[in-house]
Design a protein around this motif. Structure first.
Motif, short mmCIF file in Angstrom:
data_model
loop_
_atom_site.label_atom_id
_atom_site.label_comp_id
_atom_site.label_asym_id
_atom_site.label_seq_id
_atom_site.Cartn_x
_atom_site.Cartn_y
_atom_site.Cartn_z
N MET A 1 29.49 -15.05 57.93
CA MET A 1 28.30 -14.23 57.16
C MET A 1 29.68 -13.23 56.66
SD MET A 1 24.82 -14.10 58.18
CE MET A 1 24.66 -15.23 59.12
N ASN A 4 28.60 -9.97 58.84
CA ASN A 4 28.46 -9.07 59.65
C ASN A 4 30.65 -8.92 59.24
OD1 ASN A 4 27.12 -8.96 61.71
ND2 ASN A 4 27.84 -10.99 62.78
N ARG A 5 31.36 -8.53 58.30
CA ARG A 5 32.47 -8.29 58.50
C ARG A 5 32.83 -6.39 59.01
NH1 ARG A 5 34.60 -11.34 53.99
NH2 ARG A 5 34.68 -12.70 53.69
N THR A 6 34.25 -6.23 59.47
CA THR A 6 34.14 -4.81 59.36
C THR A 6 34.00 -4.30 57.93
OG1 THR A 6 35.77 -5.95 61.03
CG2 THR A 6 35.60 -3.10 60.04
N THR A 12 31.30 -2.54 62.58
CA THR A 12 31.33 -3.90 62.31
C THR A 12 29.68 -3.55 62.89
OG1 THR A 12 33.23 -4.64 63.00
CG2 THR A 12 32.11 -6.07 63.61
N PRO A 14 26.19 -4.99 65.04
CA PRO A 14 26.39 -6.66 65.47
C PRO A 14 25.46 -7.19 65.08
CG PRO A 14 25.31 -4.08 66.57
CD PRO A 14 25.49 -4.32 65.20
N PRO A 15 26.20 -8.69 65.90
CA PRO A 15 25.68 -9.75 65.06
C PRO A 15 24.01 -10.26 64.72
CG PRO A 15 26.82 -10.35 67.35
CD PRO A 15 26.84 -8.65 66.92
N GLY A 16 23.57 -10.06 65.56
CA GLY A 16 22.18 -9.60 65.55
C GLY A 16 21.26 -9.05 64.30
N GLY A 18 23.41 -7.95 61.52
CA GLY A 18 24.09 -8.57 60.40
C GLY A 18 23.07 -9.33 59.79
N ALA A 19 23.33 -10.44 60.29
CA ALA A 19 22.11 -11.87 59.76
C ALA A 19 20.82 -11.26 59.37
CB ALA A 19 22.28 -12.55 61.77
N ARG A 133 16.58 -10.06 67.56
CA ARG A 133 17.15 -9.78 66.93
C ARG A 133 18.18 -8.54 67.01
NH1 ARG A 133 19.22 -14.34 64.50
NH2 ARG A 133 17.34 -15.94 63.31
N GLY A 136 19.31 -8.10 70.40
CA GLY A 136 20.84 -8.86 70.51
C GLY A 136 20.03 -10.14 70.75
#
Ligand SMILES: *Cc1c(COP(=O)(O)O)cnc(C)c1O
Length: 370
Positions: A1, A4-6, A12, A14-16, A18-19, A133, A136
């Motif tokens: 996604m 979510n990239r640096t 970066t 956290p995935p939660g 970024g989405a 989210r 996390g």
């Protein structure tokens, strides 16, 4: 996604986070009038109080202003005492927040670890998913069933990682309630190790005596955390103050992580005064109930499908696209909420306003969707 990239700073998300999709609020009146070059518009999109704020709250806020150079008393002793007396609960069960939204975030921060699951109705108030989210954790959405919260379906989804379950009563955006017996049967199925969060932002508007109330279950075996707010029936959405009521074992850690000055001096003063303004609450309920009955009656007469509601808003199924109807109403100065983002592309949600606003709402709806 992509998000979510640096980034170029080497950071970066956290995935939660970024989405996350940002929360989309109802359109503010000022923005609509600017965009469409209109004046005299009415906003019936965010379930705000049609009578404005409680006059006693306004007076108390004004009196509090001379003390603005001071930090607030973080524990808000006066407000906590009045809430405890009004609700008939111990002061140890109360957690104040900068809106009940903040209490949702405190609950998820304290009780959810990365990878934990939180079961929530779908669609639901978007803040639950955002907060889950952020920590996390993983939202587990359970679709409504016949437009009602599917308590059985939610209980069936409980797994080894479930730590939290969100319920909204009355529900937003449908306006339906959870009945006492159904709620009790649901609690019976809840294993230990998880928190049942019941968001009661609209509970003051409920007319049905069979509606479950989380506060009746504070001393039970299952941890029930109730969310309440001054934003709706008390008319103080702009002041930002809400609260949680929960067993002391839950309230105590929340109060430990709470920012020490999370509720402002005016917010504490306004909320304490609003609680005592029973006359304003009575007028609010009278206005809202009359408005709801009128809106439902007229919507049905237009051949539309208003859902039975116990809140201060009505979900209405149209015979055409909600976005198109929303847009056409906007042009005529009536702001409602299209439910497309909630997954109902042919539904709008309208808040009960004053008698005059409701008449204009339904006249315009009749012209564009009748
Ligand atoms: C309006 C609303 C709230 C209130 O949020 P505050 O932060 O207290 O203003 C909470 N939950 C739901 C479902 C709502 O619709």
């Amino acid at each position: 996604m992509k998000r979510n990239r640096t980034n170029r700073f080497g950071l970066t998300l956290p995935p939660g986070i970024g989405a996350l999709q940002p929360y989309v609020p109802g359109k503010p009146i000022e923005a609509v009038e600017r965009e469409y070059g209109i004046t005299d518009s009415i906003k019936l999109a965010s379930n705000e109080n049609p009578l404005g704020p409680s006059p006693r709250a306004v007076a108390a806020v004004e009196r509090s202003l001379a003390g603005l150079h001071r930090y607030p008393e973080g524990g808000a002793p006066l407000l906590v005492r009045r809430l405890a007396e009004t609700l008939g609960v111990s002061e140890k069960t109360i957690v104040l927040g900068n809106g009940s939204d903040e209490v949702i975030g405190m609950l998820t921060r304290v009780f959810l670890n990365p990878g934990d699951e939180a079961i929530l109705p779908a669609p639901a108030f978007l803040m639950y998913e955002i907060m889950v989210r952020c920590d996390g954790a993983v939202p587990v959405p359970v679709p409504l069933r016949s437009m009602a919260i599917d308590l059985e379906g939610m209980a069936d989804r409980i797994g080894p990682r479930t730590r939290m379950i969100f319920l909204t009563n009355p529900n937003n955006p449908t306006g339906g309630i959870i009945r006492k017996a159904a709620f009790e049967a649901f609690l019976e199925k809840i294993p230990s190790g998880m928190v049942v969060v019941v968001d009661e932002a609209y509970i003051e508007f409920v007319r049905n005596p069979d509606c479950a109330r989380g506060i009746d279950h504070l001393t039970g075996d299952r941890p029930v955390a109730v969310l309440r707010t001054f934003s709706k029936a008390y008319g103080l959405a702009g002041l930002r103050i809400g609260y949680g009521v929960m067993p002391p074992e839950l309230a105590e850690p929340l109060n430990r992580i709470r920012q020490p000055f999370n509720t402002s001096i005016p917010a504490q003063a306004g909320a304490a005064a609003a609680l005592e303004d029973t006359e304003f609450l009575r007028r609010t309920l009278e206005t809202v109930h009359e408005g709801i009955d009128y809106i439902c009656y007229r919507a049905a007469a237009l051949g539309l499908a208003p859902y039975p509601t116990e809140a201060n808003f009505v979900l209405i199924r149209l015979n055409r696209s909600a976005d198109a109807v929303f847009e056409a109403m906007l042009r005529r100065g009536v702001i409602v909420r299209s439910m497309t983002a909630y997954g109902y592309p042919d539904h709008i949600r309208v808040t009960a306003g004053t008698r005059k606003e409701n008449r204009r709402l339904m006249d315009v709806l009749s012209d564009v969707a009748g």
